[in-house]
Design a protein around this motif. Structure first.
Motif, PDB file in Angstrom:
ATOM      1  N   GLN A  29      29.297 -82.107  10.045  1.00  0.00           N
ATOM      2  CA  GLN A  29      29.004 -82.752  11.435  1.00  0.00           C
ATOM      3  C   GLN A  29      30.022 -83.532  12.189  1.00  0.00           C
ATOM      4  O   GLN A  29      30.866 -84.295  11.329  1.00  0.00           O
ATOM      5  CB  GLN A  29      27.612 -83.596  11.319  1.00  0.00           C
ATOM      6  N   SER A  30      29.862 -83.740  13.341  1.00  0.00           N
ATOM      7  CA  SER A  30      30.994 -84.434  14.139  1.00  0.00           C
ATOM      8  C   SER A  30      30.636 -85.670  14.978  1.00  0.00           C
ATOM      9  O   SER A  30      29.542 -85.404  15.845  1.00  0.00           O
ATOM     10  CB  SER A  30      32.025 -83.525  14.832  1.00  0.00           C
ATOM     11  N   PHE A  31      31.307 -86.743  15.153  1.00  0.00           N
ATOM     12  CA  PHE A  31      31.074 -87.771  15.907  1.00  0.00           C
ATOM     13  C   PHE A  31      32.710 -87.542  16.488  1.00  0.00           C
ATOM     14  O   PHE A  31      33.535 -88.194  16.129  1.00  0.00           O
ATOM     15  CB  PHE A  31      30.948 -89.093  15.281  1.00  0.00           C
ATOM     16  N   THR A  32      32.658 -86.854  17.781  1.00  0.00           N
ATOM     17  CA  THR A  32      34.198 -86.687  18.289  1.00  0.00           C
ATOM     18  C   THR A  32      34.327 -86.647  19.611  1.00  0.00           C
ATOM     19  O   THR A  32      33.242 -87.279  20.484  1.00  0.00           O
ATOM     20  CB  THR A  32      34.606 -85.150  17.777  1.00  0.00           C
ATOM     21  N   ASN A  33      35.794 -86.543  20.314  1.00  0.00           N
ATOM     22  CA  ASN A  33      35.758 -87.048  21.812  1.00  0.00           C
ATOM     23  C   ASN A  33      35.073 -86.071  22.724  1.00  0.00           C
ATOM     24  O   ASN A  33      34.962 -84.797  22.083  1.00  0.00           O
ATOM     25  CB  ASN A  33      37.273 -87.439  21.796  1.00  0.00           C
ATOM     26  N   PHE A  34      34.958 -86.432  23.775  1.00  0.00           N
ATOM     27  CA  PHE A  34      34.309 -85.657  24.700  1.00  0.00           C
ATOM     28  C   PHE A  34      35.183 -84.396  25.537  1.00  0.00           C
ATOM     29  O   PHE A  34      34.522 -83.610  25.974  1.00  0.00           O
ATOM     30  CB  PHE A  34      33.522 -86.500  25.923  1.00  0.00           C
ATOM     31  N   VAL A  74      38.380 -90.794  17.250  1.00  0.00           N
ATOM     32  CA  VAL A  74      38.077 -91.740  17.994  1.00  0.00           C
ATOM     33  C   VAL A  74      38.986 -91.596  19.484  1.00  0.00           C
ATOM     34  O   VAL A  74      39.386 -92.344  20.093  1.00  0.00           O
ATOM     35  CB  VAL A  74      38.707 -92.920  17.418  1.00  0.00           C
ATOM     36  N   GLY A  75      39.012 -90.222  19.921  1.00  0.00           N
ATOM     37  CA  GLY A  75      39.636 -89.926  21.059  1.00  0.00           C
ATOM     38  C   GLY A  75      39.568 -90.428  22.371  1.00  0.00           C
ATOM     39  O   GLY A  75      40.006 -91.253  23.137  1.00  0.00           O
ATOM     40  N   THR A  76      38.041 -90.582  22.796  1.00  0.00           N
ATOM     41  CA  THR A  76      37.306 -91.211  23.788  1.00  0.00           C
ATOM     42  C   THR A  76      36.190 -91.900  23.199  1.00  0.00           C
ATOM     43  O   THR A  76      35.434 -91.612  22.915  1.00  0.00           O
ATOM     44  CB  THR A  76      36.772 -90.056  24.725  1.00  0.00           C
TER      45      THR A  76
END
Ligand SMILES: Nc1ncnc2c1ncn2[C@@H]1O[C@H](COP(=O)(O)OP(=O)(O)O)[C@@H](O)[C@H]1O
Ligand SMILES: Cc1ncsc1CCOP(=O)(O)O
Ligand SMILES: [Mg+2]
Length: 289
Positions: A29-34, A74-76
């Protein structure tokens, strides 16, 4: 173990990791940038895994129970991430879950710095970033305090402004810190660039090849982080990290030969991630220090 048998064992583990992902379709699973979220999910599927994107702590922690591993990028950032991400890192750590961090643009902004600082205690299993991000994270975590050889650093944007070789010592220090704090007793750091570098804090592996076209699409690094999490679902951190970087190098070479610009390159990259064989990945040049 001799160098030859170390390398032979590693190559067998790489074949197993690539095949195991294709046979077991693990969820990372990912918590990633838009910006690059879609490419991350597509790359994970093309490598043989499955994807789920989530942004709320309760959702992420519940999904972590059914996922093989996790990915945070943590890109966006949005304001609520400042509370959400430290809470997620704490709970993943407490529950013994493995996760990959892509510290995109490390060094820029108070919010990103506060989030990345919180990961010093509740650590990822793997950090994957470009050279500038690895140097910035090492400095932020204060791991270089007693190391007089540390070069000065500056925050970069999402693109690297440092060469991979400038990040070797930072990568080793980070890897040793991850291993020390890891609930599974293992960790690894990958520095991407023209020649990728992977370390567990003890050994350093240099992985040449790939395609400079990777810098002409957005999300090459982010999706590599996502695929590293896919491999982490089936392999130990060092093997997962090396396997994902080698898969990317071989796939991007094939994609470059088959495409005529960034648009067709991205499509060809997904096809090549799907088609490259485990044996081709494992036969890659690996330079071990
Ligand atoms: N000059 C290059 N030659 C070959 N491959 C490259 C080059 N630059 C980056 N790559 C590859 O692109 C992917 C993403 O790396 P990088 O561009 O460093 O990450 P980011 O997109 O996070 O800055 C990696 O697979 C890396 O090997
Ligand atoms: C352009 C951009 N801006 C914020 S995150 C992002 C994507 C960065 O992707 P990558 O690091 O994989 O090139
Ligand atoms: Mg990046």
């Amino acid at each position: 173990m001799s160098d030859d048998s170390f390398s032979a064992t590693l190559r067998k583990q790489i074949v197993q990791a690539v095949n195991r992902v294709r046979e077991t379709t693990p969820l990372a699973q990912s918590f990633t940038n838009f910006v690059t979220m879609n490419l991350v999910a597509n790359a994970q599927l093309a490598a043989g895994g499955t994807a789920a994107m989530s942004f709320l702590p309760d959702d992420v922690i519940d999904t972590a129970e059914i996922a093989g591993s996790n990915y945070i990028n943590v890109g966006t950032l949005l304001p609520f991430f400042k509370d959400a991400l430290p809470e997620i890192a704490y709970k993943l750590h407490k529950n013994g879950k493995t996760w990959v961090l892509d510290p995109v643009a490390a060094g820029i902004g108070k919010t990103r710095t506060a989030i990345l600082e919180s990961f010093r205690t509740y650590t990822p299993t793997i950090v994957r970033g470009n050279a500038s991000e690895i140097i910035a994270l090492d400095a932020m975590w204060g791991l270089a305090q007693n190391d007089s050889t540390v070069p000065g650093t500056r925050p970069a944007g999402v693109e690297a402004v440092d060469e991979v070789d400038a990040a070797v010592d930072a990568a080793k220090r980070l890897a040793r810190h991850l291993v020390k704090r890891s609930p599974i007793g293992a960790g690894a750091v990958a520095v991407s660039g023209a020649v990728d570098l992977v370390t567990d804090g003890e050994h350093v592996f240099r992985l040449p090849g790939g395609s400079a076209m990777m810098t002409k699409i957005t999300g090459a690094g982010c999706s590599l982080g996502g695929v590293t999490a896919t491999y982490l679902a089936v392999a130990e951190p060092l093997v997962a990290t090396i396997s994902a970087s080698l898969l990317y190098n071989r796939a991007s070479e094939i994609a470059e030969a088959k495409s005529s610009g960034p648009g067709s390159f991205q499509v060809a990259l997904l096809d090549a991630l799907w088609n490259v064989t485990a044996e081709e990945v494992a036969a890659s040049e690996i330079i071990i220090d």
